[in-house]
Design an enzyme around this catalytic site. Structure first.
Site, PDB file in Angstrom:
ATOM      1  CG  ASP A 149      -7.852  -1.418   1.036  1.00  0.00           C
ATOM      2  OD1 ASP A 149      -6.690  -1.436   1.506  1.00  0.00           O
ATOM      3  OD2 ASP A 149      -8.811  -0.912   1.637  1.00  0.00           O
ATOM      4  N   GLY A 150      -4.638  -1.677  -0.567  1.00  0.00           N
ATOM      5  CA  GLY A 150      -3.590  -0.683  -0.798  1.00  0.00           C
ATOM      6  C   GLY A 150      -3.894   0.685  -0.219  1.00  0.00           C
ATOM      7  NE  ARG A 201      10.501  -2.130   3.491  1.00  0.00           N
ATOM      8  CZ  ARG A 201       9.452  -1.554   4.047  1.00  0.00           C
ATOM      9  NH1 ARG A 201       8.974  -2.039   5.161  1.00  0.00           N
ATOM     10  NH2 ARG A 201       8.870  -0.531   3.482  1.00  0.00           N
ATOM     11  CG  ASP A 249       4.828  -0.527  10.249  1.00  0.00           C
ATOM     12  OD1 ASP A 249       3.834  -0.039  10.807  1.00  0.00           O
ATOM     13  OD2 ASP A 249       4.770  -1.498   9.472  1.00  0.00           O
ATOM     14  CG  ASP A 270       8.008  -6.871   7.381  1.00  0.00           C
ATOM     15  OD1 ASP A 270       8.149  -7.676   8.318  1.00  0.00           O
ATOM     16  OD2 ASP A 270       6.943  -6.279   7.166  1.00  0.00           O
ATOM     17  CG  ASN A 271       7.496  -3.332  10.033  1.00  0.00           C
ATOM     18  OD1 ASN A 271       7.337  -2.966   8.874  1.00  0.00           O
ATOM     19  ND2 ASN A 271       6.544  -3.883  10.748  1.00  0.00           N
ATOM     20  NE  ARG A 283       6.959   5.088   5.068  1.00  0.00           N
ATOM     21  CZ  ARG A 283       6.518   3.900   5.463  1.00  0.00           C
ATOM     22  NH1 ARG A 283       6.101   3.721   6.705  1.00  0.00           N
ATOM     23  NH2 ARG A 283       6.480   2.883   4.625  1.00  0.00           N
ATOM     24  NE  ARG A 312       0.097  -0.363   4.707  1.00  0.00           N
ATOM     25  CZ  ARG A 312      -0.150  -0.362   5.958  1.00  0.00           C
ATOM     26  NH1 ARG A 312      -1.205   0.227   6.389  1.00  0.00           N
ATOM     27  NH2 ARG A 312       0.675  -0.925   6.797  1.00  0.00           N
TER      28      ARG A 312
HETATM   29  P1  AMP Z   1       2.875  -3.869   7.994  1.00  0.00           P
HETATM   30  O1  AMP Z   1       2.189  -4.684   9.002  1.00  0.00           O
HETATM   31  O2  AMP Z   1       2.285  -2.494   7.893  1.00  0.00           O
HETATM   32  O3  AMP Z   1       4.349  -3.843   8.169  1.00  0.00           O
HETATM   33  O4  AMP Z   1       2.578  -4.526   6.583  1.00  0.00           O
HETATM   34  C1  AMP Z   1       2.937  -5.848   6.286  1.00  0.00           C
HETATM   35  C2  AMP Z   1       2.664  -6.131   4.821  1.00  0.00           C
HETATM   36  O5  AMP Z   1       1.274  -6.009   4.523  1.00  0.00           O
HETATM   37  C3  AMP Z   1       3.378  -5.196   3.861  1.00  0.00           C
HETATM   38  O6  AMP Z   1       3.790  -5.925   2.750  1.00  0.00           O
HETATM   39  C4  AMP Z   1       2.298  -4.202   3.514  1.00  0.00           C
HETATM   40  O7  AMP Z   1       2.551  -3.578   2.279  1.00  0.00           O
HETATM   41  C5  AMP Z   1       1.072  -5.079   3.477  1.00  0.00           C
HETATM   42  N1  AMP Z   1      -0.156  -4.310   3.726  1.00  0.00           N
HETATM   43  C6  AMP Z   1      -0.542  -3.738   4.876  1.00  0.00           C
HETATM   44  N2  AMP Z   1      -1.721  -3.107   4.729  1.00  0.00           N
HETATM   45  C7  AMP Z   1      -2.105  -3.284   3.445  1.00  0.00           C
HETATM   46  C8  AMP Z   1      -3.234  -2.868   2.667  1.00  0.00           C
HETATM   47  N3  AMP Z   1      -4.212  -2.142   3.177  1.00  0.00           N
HETATM   48  N4  AMP Z   1      -3.278  -3.258   1.384  1.00  0.00           N
HETATM   49  C9  AMP Z   1      -2.294  -3.992   0.835  1.00  0.00           C
HETATM   50  N5  AMP Z   1      -1.209  -4.403   1.509  1.00  0.00           N
HETATM   51  C10 AMP Z   1      -1.108  -4.067   2.797  1.00  0.00           C
HETATM   52 MG    MG Z   2       5.701  -2.515   7.524  1.00  0.00          MG
END
Ligand code: AMP
Ligand code: MG
Length: 494
Positions: free
Chosen positions: A121-122, A179, A263, A253-254, A172, A89
């Site tokens: 949904d990105g 990462r 994040d 990944d964070n 951002r 996203r």
């Molecule tokens: P995060 O928990 O924010 O570190 O995200 C973990 C993974 O989920 C990453 O690859 C994000 O890009 C993906 N992600 C989180 N929220 C969404 C969203 N609303 N739509 C698509 N991908 C998402």
């Molecule tokens: Mg993340």
């Protein structure tokens, strides 16, 4: 208009990212704009004076010379390896070059689905965008390496989560978004393909000063990277610890190689000191609780090390030994930073072995009495400077008898400080904040933003810019939450 973007990462090739224009939105409106950061970046104009910038930051039209891409990465999420994640996203508009030659990634977060959205949904609701904006800017002002927030734009489109929410996009800015998980993707998922290219790139982008200084025998790039990341992580997590910051989702990944906090999903600062503090609703086992953050970052470093082994030495044993030596530096470097922070915050010239018990007692008293961590440290600061009565603290914090008793021992210890007493007190003032982005403040900001009420949020952001001073009105900004305001659980709300 901005002078332009560079695209050094995208030019590594299609294995690293996928072209990804943002998805247009129906009715973008500017919520927040960070003029101070814009000035630092040398960004000309603003979305309020240049409508085309608002359209660009909403993903509706490209900025000149931007070439949006979504980058690929992998990562251990709560200990389980996910072989392919990626910008699900977010779109990287490019690398912004400042007039002084610094390079920053500029991303639109919440700009629509990408090749890595995995059914998501990105998009992002307003809440997480506001949380990230407020907290990341406050972290930067507190001196913690962090990604930054340039703008928050509402999209005019609904986002469906547990309920229907308003959508928003955050612009951002980070040193880079490389990462541990990016290295994992090439080393583990792709079996080593291109990991050398990535490592050379990461070193030239973030650790070139080391390469230049390095004298013979030259170290492999992988060792320079591992060692540099080790230093970054140790410093970063030691700072989180002494501020009572709980990141909440320390997956690989964070964890950015450049050592910036990224994040801000479920993050939270402690109000009352809780040695087991854990806020994230999805962290049921407390894996990323406050006390576990140093060991988690150590583990993340070990994962990076494992990925780099083939690049460290052709001989497997020697590679392992070299990597282990660097990874073993983490607790040593963490401890050194942590001790330095504690000495600064407690007004001690250095920390000796006997100080360990004094510090432990202070933490025990804070825990037993549920004292507000930030205000307790600041109480010591005002006592040390003899400024308590001239500060708003007496209205905000009442020291219990146990703490008053303890402070006598602490004063005795301070009496044996060597060095300039004024400078030590000055350091206390510069390391013990008066104001932090407390959860109830962030929550109020989110509630207001959902109703398009932005004035108070701007005040909150502005107040966060001088976190080590007292200002009029601080009775509101600096106080602990009332019982009914207390936020004990945070939600990613992605
Ligand atoms: P995060 O928990 O924010 O570190 O995200 C973990 C993974 O989920 C990453 O690859 C994000 O890009 C993906 N992600 C989180 N929220 C969404 C969203 N609303 N739509 C698509 N991908 C998402
Ligand atoms: Mg993340």
């Amino acid at each position: 208009m901005p002078p332009g973007f560079d695209h050094s990462y995208a030019s590594l090739g299609s294995d690293f990212c996928t072209p990804q224009p943002p998805d247009p939105v129906v009715a973008p409106e500017l919520m927040l704009w960070n003029q101070m950061l814009a000035d630092e970046l040398g960004w000309k104009g603003s979305p309020s004076s240049h409508p085309e910038q608002l359209q660009a930051l909403a993903g509706n039209q490209p900025l000149p010379s931007s070439k949006p891409v979504a980058t690929v990465y992998a990562g251990h999420q709560f200990g389980h390896y996910n072989p392919q994640l990626g910008d699900g996203r977010a779109t990287l508009l490019g690398e912004w070059l400042t007039p002084s030659g610094d390079r920053f990634d500029v991303q639109l977060k919440g700009a629509g689905p990408t090749a890595y959205s995995r059914g998501g949904d990105g998009r992002s609701p307003i809440g997480p965008v506001i949380r990230e904006y407020v907290v990341s800017e406050a972290m930067h002002a507190l001196g913690v390496p962090s990604s930054r927030a340039l703008a928050a734009v509402s999209t005019g489109e609904p986002v469906v989560r547990d309920r229907i929410e308003r959508g928003a996009i955050l612009t951002r800015v980070a040193s880079s978004h490389l990462r541990v998980g990016t290295v994992q993707y090439f080393a583990m998922t792709r079996g080593g393909d291109e990991v050398g290219t990535l490592v050379d790139y990461a070193v030239s982008r973030h650790f070139s000063h080391v390469t230049e200084q390095d004298v013979a025998p030259a170290k492999p790039a992988a060792v320079i990277l591992l060692d540099g990341v080790c230093t970054h992580f140790a410093r970063l997590v030691s700072h989180w610890q002494v501020l009572g910051f709980v990141h909440g989702v320390l997956n690989t990944d964070n964890a950015l190689l450049c050592g910036q906090t990224i994040d801000y999903g479920p993050c939270a600062f402690m109000d009352h000191f809780d040695p087991q503090a854990c806020f994230s609703s999805i962290d049921r086992q407390g894996r990323y609780a406050w006390p576990n953050q140093p060991s988690t970052m150590h583990w993340n470093l070990a994962v990076l090390a494992e990925c780099l082994l083939p690049l460290i030495d052709n001989d497997e044993k020697r590679a392992q030994q070299t990597a282990q030596e660097v990874v073993d530096q983490f607790p040593i470097r963490f401890h050194a930073h942590h001790q330095k922070w504690l000495a600064a915050k407690l007004g001690l010239d250095r920390i000796t072995e006997v100080d360990g018990a004094l510090i432990q007692d202070f933490h025990d008293i804070m825990a037993a009495e549920r004292l507000d961590m930030t205000l307790a440290f600041r109480w010591l600061t005002e006592i040390a400077g003899d400024t308590l009565e001239h500060s708003p603290l007496p209205e905000l914090f009442r020291a219990p008898p146990l703490l008053i008793d303890w402070s006598r021992k602490w004063r005795d210890r301070r009496a044996s400080n060597r060095g300039d007493a004024n400078a030590i007190t000055q350091t206390m003032r510069a390391t013990n904040p008066t104001v932090i982005p407390r959860n109830h403040l962030v929550q109020r900001a989110i509630n207001l933003a959902e109703n398009s009420d932005l004035d108070w949020i701007e005040e909150l952001v502005a107040r966060g810019q001088s976190p080590f001073e007292w200002r009029s009105g601080d009775e509101e900004w600096a106080r602990s939450p009332l019982e009914e305001e207390r936020v004990t659980r945070t939600f990613c709300g992605t």
